[in-house]
Scaffold this motif. Structure first.
Motif, PDB file in Angstrom:
ATOM      1  N   THR A  22       0.810  -1.222   0.000  1.00  0.00           N
ATOM      2  CA  THR A  22       0.000   0.000   0.000  1.00  0.00           C
ATOM      3  C   THR A  22       0.843   1.272   0.000  1.00  0.00           C
ATOM      4  O   THR A  22       0.293   2.376   0.036  1.00  0.00           O
ATOM      5  N   THR A  27      -0.681   5.099  -1.058  1.00  0.00           N
ATOM      6  CA  THR A  27      -0.846   5.916   0.142  1.00  0.00           C
ATOM      7  C   THR A  27      -0.052   7.210   0.034  1.00  0.00           C
ATOM      8  O   THR A  27      -0.572   8.308   0.284  1.00  0.00           O
ATOM      9  N   THR A  53      -1.473   9.548  -2.612  1.00  0.00           N
ATOM     10  CA  THR A  53      -2.730  10.154  -2.153  1.00  0.00           C
ATOM     11  C   THR A  53      -2.465  11.290  -1.179  1.00  0.00           C
ATOM     12  O   THR A  53      -3.053  12.377  -1.284  1.00  0.00           O
ATOM     13  N   LEU A  54      -1.560  11.067  -0.224  1.00  0.00           N
ATOM     14  CA  LEU A  54      -1.235  12.103   0.757  1.00  0.00           C
ATOM     15  C   LEU A  54      -0.566  13.307   0.092  1.00  0.00           C
ATOM     16  O   LEU A  54      -0.854  14.459   0.428  1.00  0.00           O
ATOM     17  N   LEU A 103      -0.664   1.396   6.658  1.00  0.00           N
ATOM     18  CA  LEU A 103      -0.845   2.715   6.064  1.00  0.00           C
ATOM     19  C   LEU A 103      -2.285   2.975   5.626  1.00  0.00           C
ATOM     20  O   LEU A 103      -2.731   4.124   5.594  1.00  0.00           O
ATOM     21  N   ASP A 104      -3.034   1.940   5.297  1.00  0.00           N
ATOM     22  CA  ASP A 104      -4.437   2.125   4.919  1.00  0.00           C
ATOM     23  C   ASP A 104      -5.220   2.766   6.056  1.00  0.00           C
ATOM     24  O   ASP A 104      -6.067   3.642   5.831  1.00  0.00           O
ATOM     25  N   ASP A 105      -4.933   2.321   7.287  1.00  0.00           N
ATOM     26  CA  ASP A 105      -5.630   2.880   8.445  1.00  0.00           C
ATOM     27  C   ASP A 105      -5.272   4.349   8.650  1.00  0.00           C
ATOM     28  O   ASP A 105      -6.088   5.135   9.132  1.00  0.00           O
ATOM     29  N   LEU A 110      -4.764   6.540   6.272  1.00  0.00           N
ATOM     30  CA  LEU A 110      -5.619   7.295   5.356  1.00  0.00           C
ATOM     31  C   LEU A 110      -7.037   7.415   5.903  1.00  0.00           C
ATOM     32  O   LEU A 110      -7.655   8.495   5.823  1.00  0.00           O
ATOM     33  N   ASP A 111      -7.558   6.326   6.441  1.00  0.00           N
ATOM     34  CA  ASP A 111      -8.911   6.374   7.007  1.00  0.00           C
ATOM     35  C   ASP A 111      -8.988   7.343   8.154  1.00  0.00           C
ATOM     36  O   ASP A 111      -9.983   8.084   8.295  1.00  0.00           O
TER      37      ASP A 111
END
Length: 241
Positions: free
Chosen positions: A113, A117, A120-121, A229-231, A233-234
């Motif tokens: 990810t 990630t 996106t950031l 890292l997905d968490d 972003l959430d």
């Protein structure tokens, strides 16, 4: 330049190993080759180098408590110099880091990810940086190899002049460089060195369990503990909402 995100957190400073790239998959094969190279075929020497480094030669893996997991490259330099019979410790360190630079790149294993990630950031306007106890040159080369160097405004290593973690120097340098107060910065890392550095600098401490340390160890020292890292972003999406 993208506008600042409309959240309390404006910048994110990442640890590298165990946070952005898989520590064991990257550094275990690299370290095996380092020991093989430095021991020059002497099995006893190789065993001693592995022992003081917290590295299991049989399994080819680091022990979770190895000083290399969170520490800087010079963490067991004196022991290596003694075992190898070297009097020029700084020269030995330069040799070690040159080998690790190459072996680390050859075995570089980012988390799946990582790319989406970070992109996106970056697109959302967060100021991004890296603070690692690896060398700055290695961190820059690895991000270049992954095609992500343009996403990170600032990259610091233990040798960048700000001290290693758990000292807060790299984080405070990032704060000054971005013009942001520490309270507007989140430090994301997988070790207690990261969490202690974040505490010492006064930033938001986000622990991820993608390294060698579990949530039970990290939680008492972190503001948030995520599985990856997905968490992250959430969490940021929720903050914006």
């Amino acid at each position: 330049m993208s506008p600042r995100p409309q959240t309390a957190i404006k910048a994110i400073l990442f640890d590298k190993d165990g946070t952005l790239i898989d520590f064991q998959r990257t550094w275990s094969p690299a370290f095996s080759r380092l020991i093989e190279t430095m021991a020059a075929g002497n099995a006893q020497t190789a065993g001693e180098l592995a022992r003081v480094s917290g590295f299991d030669l049989g399994q080819g893996l680091f022990d979770p408590n190895s000083p290399f997991v969170a520490g800087a490259n010079d963490t067991v330099l004196d022991d290596w110099a003694r075992i190898l019979g070297v009097t020029d410790a700084r020269g030995l360190l330069a040799d070690m880091e040159a080998h690790l630079f190459r072996f680390g790149l050859e075995n570089l294993a980012p988390f799946p990810t990582l790319d989406p990630t970070i992109r996106t950031l970056h697109a959302a306007g967060y100021a991004l940086g890296i603070a690692t106890n690896d060398t700055e040159a290695a961190a820059r080369a690895q991000m270049e190899a992954l095609g992500l160097s343009a996403c990170f405004q600032h990259i610091y290593g233990y040798d960048s002049g700000h001290g290693p973690k758990p000292e807060p120097g790299m984080i405070l340098a990032f704060s000054r460089a971005t013009g942001l107060h520490p309270s507007e910065i989140a430090l994301v890392g997988d070790s207690l060195h990261d969490m202690h550095a974040g505490r010492n600098a006064g930033v938001r401490r986000v622990a991820v369990t993608t390294g060698t340390v579990g949530a039970d160890v990290l939680a008492p020292h972190a503001d948030h503990v995520f599985g990856g890292l997905d968490d992250l972003l959430d969490w940021l999406d929720g903050m914006g909402a």
